[in-house]
Motif scaffolding. Structure first.
Motif, PDB file in Angstrom:
ATOM      1  N   PHE A 150       0.809  -1.201  -0.079  1.00 40.52           N
ATOM      2  CA  PHE A 150       0.085  -0.067  -0.047  1.00 40.52           C
ATOM      3  C   PHE A 150       0.889   1.281  -0.071  1.00 40.52           C
ATOM      4  O   PHE A 150       0.773   2.185  -0.530  1.00 40.52           O
ATOM      5  CB  PHE A 150      -0.869   0.067   1.369  1.00 40.52           C
ATOM      6  CG  PHE A 150      -2.244  -0.656   1.082  1.00 40.52           C
ATOM      7  CD1 PHE A 150      -3.142  -0.289   0.081  1.00 40.52           C
ATOM      8  CD2 PHE A 150      -2.520  -1.798   1.690  1.00 40.52           C
ATOM      9  CE1 PHE A 150      -4.262  -0.873  -0.115  1.00 40.52           C
ATOM     10  CE2 PHE A 150      -3.745  -2.526   1.736  1.00 40.52           C
ATOM     11  CZ  PHE A 150      -4.429  -2.335   0.700  1.00 40.52           C
ATOM     12  N   ILE A 151       1.865   1.244   0.783  1.00 35.36           N
ATOM     13  CA  ILE A 151       2.785   2.422   0.898  1.00 35.36           C
ATOM     14  C   ILE A 151       3.424   2.569  -0.440  1.00 35.36           C
ATOM     15  O   ILE A 151       3.621   3.609  -1.042  1.00 35.36           O
ATOM     16  CB  ILE A 151       3.731   2.284   2.080  1.00 35.36           C
ATOM     17  CG1 ILE A 151       3.073   2.325   3.177  1.00 35.36           C
ATOM     18  CG2 ILE A 151       4.778   3.230   1.881  1.00 35.36           C
ATOM     19  CD1 ILE A 151       3.825   1.720   4.679  1.00 35.36           C
ATOM     20  N   GLU A 152       3.994   1.418  -1.183  1.00 29.82           N
ATOM     21  CA  GLU A 152       4.581   1.459  -2.486  1.00 29.82           C
ATOM     22  C   GLU A 152       3.565   2.133  -3.538  1.00 29.82           C
ATOM     23  O   GLU A 152       4.152   2.801  -4.348  1.00 29.82           O
ATOM     24  CB  GLU A 152       5.026   0.221  -2.722  1.00 29.82           C
ATOM     25  CG  GLU A 152       6.299  -0.426  -1.762  1.00 29.82           C
ATOM     26  CD  GLU A 152       7.549   0.069  -2.392  1.00 29.82           C
ATOM     27  OE1 GLU A 152       7.803   0.256  -3.454  1.00 29.82           O
ATOM     28  OE2 GLU A 152       8.388   0.181  -1.312  1.00 29.82           O
ATOM     29  N   LYS A 153       2.475   1.487  -3.366  1.00 24.60           N
ATOM     30  CA  LYS A 153       1.488   2.120  -4.423  1.00 24.60           C
ATOM     31  C   LYS A 153       1.278   3.629  -4.216  1.00 24.60           C
ATOM     32  O   LYS A 153       1.046   4.285  -4.918  1.00 24.60           O
ATOM     33  CB  LYS A 153       0.363   1.415  -4.212  1.00 24.60           C
ATOM     34  CG  LYS A 153       0.320  -0.192  -4.947  1.00 24.60           C
ATOM     35  CD  LYS A 153      -1.132  -0.767  -4.620  1.00 24.60           C
ATOM     36  CE  LYS A 153      -0.947  -2.186  -5.033  1.00 24.60           C
ATOM     37  NZ  LYS A 153      -1.907  -3.189  -4.706  1.00 24.60           N
ATOM     38  N   GLN A 178       7.067  15.493  -6.586  1.00 26.65           N
ATOM     39  CA  GLN A 178       7.046  15.049  -5.173  1.00 26.65           C
ATOM     40  C   GLN A 178       7.578  13.648  -5.213  1.00 26.65           C
ATOM     41  O   GLN A 178       8.364  13.471  -4.078  1.00 26.65           O
ATOM     42  CB  GLN A 178       5.196  15.016  -4.586  1.00 26.65           C
ATOM     43  CG  GLN A 178       4.715  16.405  -4.415  1.00 26.65           C
ATOM     44  CD  GLN A 178       3.356  16.218  -3.930  1.00 26.65           C
ATOM     45  OE1 GLN A 178       2.873  15.296  -3.640  1.00 26.65           O
ATOM     46  NE2 GLN A 178       2.708  17.191  -4.064  1.00 26.65           N
ATOM     47  N   LYS A 179       7.141  12.878  -5.916  1.00 23.03           N
ATOM     48  CA  LYS A 179       7.729  11.464  -6.078  1.00 23.03           C
ATOM     49  C   LYS A 179       9.218  11.490  -5.991  1.00 23.03           C
ATOM     50  O   LYS A 179      10.208  10.957  -5.183  1.00 23.03           O
ATOM     51  CB  LYS A 179       7.193  10.515  -7.244  1.00 23.03           C
ATOM     52  CG  LYS A 179       7.799   9.320  -7.179  1.00 23.03           C
ATOM     53  CD  LYS A 179       7.087   8.466  -8.236  1.00 23.03           C
ATOM     54  CE  LYS A 179       7.772   7.044  -8.625  1.00 23.03           C
ATOM     55  NZ  LYS A 179       7.140   6.425  -9.616  1.00 23.03           N
ATOM     56  N   GLY A 203      -5.610   2.443   2.892  1.00 26.53           N
ATOM     57  CA  GLY A 203      -5.420   1.020   2.619  1.00 26.53           C
ATOM     58  C   GLY A 203      -5.211   0.067   3.649  1.00 26.53           C
ATOM     59  O   GLY A 203      -5.753  -1.080   3.807  1.00 26.53           O
ATOM     60  N   ILE A 204      -4.732   0.397   4.707  1.00 24.74           N
ATOM     61  CA  ILE A 204      -4.492  -0.218   5.820  1.00 24.74           C
ATOM     62  C   ILE A 204      -5.781  -0.479   6.717  1.00 24.74           C
ATOM     63  O   ILE A 204      -5.911  -1.730   7.230  1.00 24.74           O
ATOM     64  CB  ILE A 204      -3.265   0.274   6.754  1.00 24.74           C
ATOM     65  CG1 ILE A 204      -1.774   0.049   6.065  1.00 24.74           C
ATOM     66  CG2 ILE A 204      -3.267  -0.338   8.201  1.00 24.74           C
ATOM     67  CD1 ILE A 204      -0.810   0.851   6.831  1.00 24.74           C
TER      68      ILE A 204
END
Length: 194
Positions: free
Chosen positions: A125-128, A137-138, A183-184
């Motif tokens: 989820f964090i990767e996504k 920003q990325k 997501g979590i």
């Protein structure tokens, strides 16, 4: 050459440079234990030591064409091993720092609720979330978190102001945190239902 034993290391290295596998096996057996002991002192891990020492010998074999010109093979091999170990330790430390940063970002409570088996899903989820960031920003987030650059270094590299770096990084963190938390939360609810 056949299965003869080489006495002179220079002759041995010349044969290895020519592709002689028997000569390579001989140098492998002559240096393996000593090199493993050296690496073990640095890594404190038997399995990591085995992996890294094998990698060193693979590198020796792949660079065998250079061997005939090496004056002090053992020193050369130890430099390769030391560099390999330090690269491994840096990578491990960087991964640990990222994991800790992400734990702070999403909150350890969420991870405990969902359980260890879902940790990989949470990580994804964090990767996504990172992948969904706007390009600037990325880029700034990855330069700071993955490459460990400071704001000044990022500003110089991207030719932008430090304030812009700070702003984009703050926005990236906020987006990742919100997106990953959502997501979590879905994962937690899903794991409680099933």
């Amino acid at each position: 050459m056949s299965n003869e034993l080489f006495i002179d290391e220079k002759e041995l290295l010349t044969c290895i440079a020519a592709g002689d596998e028997a000569a390579f096996r001989q140098i492998f057996h002559a240096h393996y234990n000593k090199l493993a002991s050296f690496v073990q002192k640095l890594t404190k891990s038997h399995s990591t030591t085995e992996e890294l020492v094998q990698d060193v010998f693979v590198k020796v074999w792949l660079n065998r064409s250079e061997l005939a010109s090496i004056a002090k093979f053992e020193s050369w091999m130890y430099v390769i091993a030391r560099n390999h170990v330090f690269n491994h330790l840096k990578k491990t430390a960087r991964e640990y720092q990222q994991q800790q940063a992400w734990l702070e970002l999403v909150g350890a409570d969420n991870l405990e609720i969902a359980g260890q088996s879902d940790a990989v899903d949470m990580y994804s989820f964090i990767e996504k979330s990172i992948e969904k960031l706007p390009p600037q920003q990325k880029k700034i987030y990855l330069l700071k978190r993955q490459n460990g650059l400071r704001n000044e270094e990022i500003a110089q590299q991207l030719n932008i102001s430090m304030e812009t770096v700070k702003k984009h990084f703050t926005l990236a963190l906020r987006f990742i945190k919100d997106h990953a938390r959502h997501g979590i939360e879905v994962l937690v609810v899903f794991s409680l239902l099933f």
